[in-house]
Design an enzyme around this catalytic site. Structure first.
Site, PDB file in Angstrom:
ATOM      1  N   ILE A   1       0.828  -1.216   0.000  1.00  0.00           N
ATOM      2  CA  ILE A   1       0.000   0.000   0.000  1.00  0.00           C
ATOM      3  C   ILE A   1       0.859   1.262   0.000  1.00  0.00           C
ATOM      4  O   ILE A   1       0.330   2.366  -0.095  1.00  0.00           O
ATOM      5  CB  ILE A   1      -0.988   0.025   1.187  1.00  0.00           C
ATOM      6  CG1 ILE A   1      -0.258  -0.053   2.524  1.00  0.00           C
ATOM      7  CG2 ILE A   1      -2.018  -1.087   1.036  1.00  0.00           C
ATOM      8  CD1 ILE A   1      -1.143   0.194   3.729  1.00  0.00           C
TER       9      ILE A   1
ATOM     10  N   HIS B   1       9.184 -10.961   4.439  1.00  0.00           N
ATOM     11  CA  HIS B   1       8.662 -10.517   3.146  1.00  0.00           C
ATOM     12  C   HIS B   1       9.784  -9.899   2.332  1.00  0.00           C
ATOM     13  O   HIS B   1      10.680  -9.251   2.862  1.00  0.00           O
ATOM     14  CB  HIS B   1       7.496  -9.543   3.299  1.00  0.00           C
ATOM     15  CG  HIS B   1       7.776  -8.341   4.142  1.00  0.00           C
ATOM     16  ND1 HIS B   1       7.899  -8.388   5.515  1.00  0.00           N
ATOM     17  CD2 HIS B   1       7.962  -7.042   3.793  1.00  0.00           C
ATOM     18  CE1 HIS B   1       8.132  -7.182   5.979  1.00  0.00           C
ATOM     19  NE2 HIS B   1       8.186  -6.343   4.950  1.00  0.00           N
TER      20      HIS B   1
ATOM     21  N   HIS C   1      10.590  -7.353  -0.747  1.00  0.00           N
ATOM     22  CA  HIS C   1      10.088  -6.255  -1.573  1.00  0.00           C
ATOM     23  C   HIS C   1      10.685  -6.444  -2.966  1.00  0.00           C
ATOM     24  O   HIS C   1      11.909  -6.515  -3.111  1.00  0.00           O
ATOM     25  CB  HIS C   1      10.554  -4.898  -1.032  1.00  0.00           C
ATOM     26  CG  HIS C   1       9.966  -4.531   0.286  1.00  0.00           C
ATOM     27  ND1 HIS C   1       8.893  -3.672   0.401  1.00  0.00           N
ATOM     28  CD2 HIS C   1      10.303  -4.898   1.553  1.00  0.00           C
ATOM     29  CE1 HIS C   1       8.591  -3.526   1.678  1.00  0.00           C
ATOM     30  NE2 HIS C   1       9.437  -4.256   2.405  1.00  0.00           N
TER      31      HIS C   1
END
Length: 150
Positions: free
Chosen positions: A30, A93, A95
């Site tokens: 987001i 995670h 990117h």
């Protein structure tokens, strides 16, 4: 307690998914640094890169490479960048983002004000590039779903 990423994967929080397999998913952030910026996230809650089994790191890396190639094709970027930080969410995670130069690869450039329709369009552009590259089996059938394509 579930992480925010687990809640996205489980559908408790909406997500813009571009990849799903039995081990991981990829969905739009987001707060993208560039258009097409996504997170590759294991379904299993692993706090950080150094806690992950080697097989998981290898799988996430292959998915990141595949997504990165699709980003390069979709945006005409000379490189796909991979950043691993993980300070904001304690759920591993990666990117992955299209990149034009190293100076732009900083979270200080993340844009939290991107309208939802622009995030949707970028996710669809990436989903199309993944399908065009022959990865349709791993592209979720619809935005907002982490289910495997069928």
């Amino acid at each position: 307690m579930s992480t925010v990423f687990t809640k996205i994967i489980d559908g408790d929080i909406p997500g813009r998914f571009v990849w799903a397999d039995d081990v991981c998913v990829a969905f739009s952030t987001i707060a993208p640094i560039t258009d097409g910026h996504v997170l590759v996230v294991p379904r299993e809650e692993v706090a950080q890169l150094t806690d992950a089994p080697d097989e998981l790191v290898a799988h996430l890396s292959v998915v990141a490479k595949t997504v990165g190639a699709a980003q390069q094709a979709a945006w005409g970027a000379p490189r796909a960048a991979l950043l691993v930080a993980g300070f904001e969410v304690a759920h591993l995670h990666l990117h992955v983002l299209p990149a034009w130069d190293e100076s732009s690869l900083t979270f200080a450039n993340a844009r939290a004000d991107v309208p939802g329709d622009e995030l949707d369009a970028a996710a669809e552009r990436l989903r199309t590039a993944l399908r065009d590259a022959g990865h349709g089996a791993h592209v979720p059938a619809a935005l907002g779903s982490a289910a495997l394509a069928g």
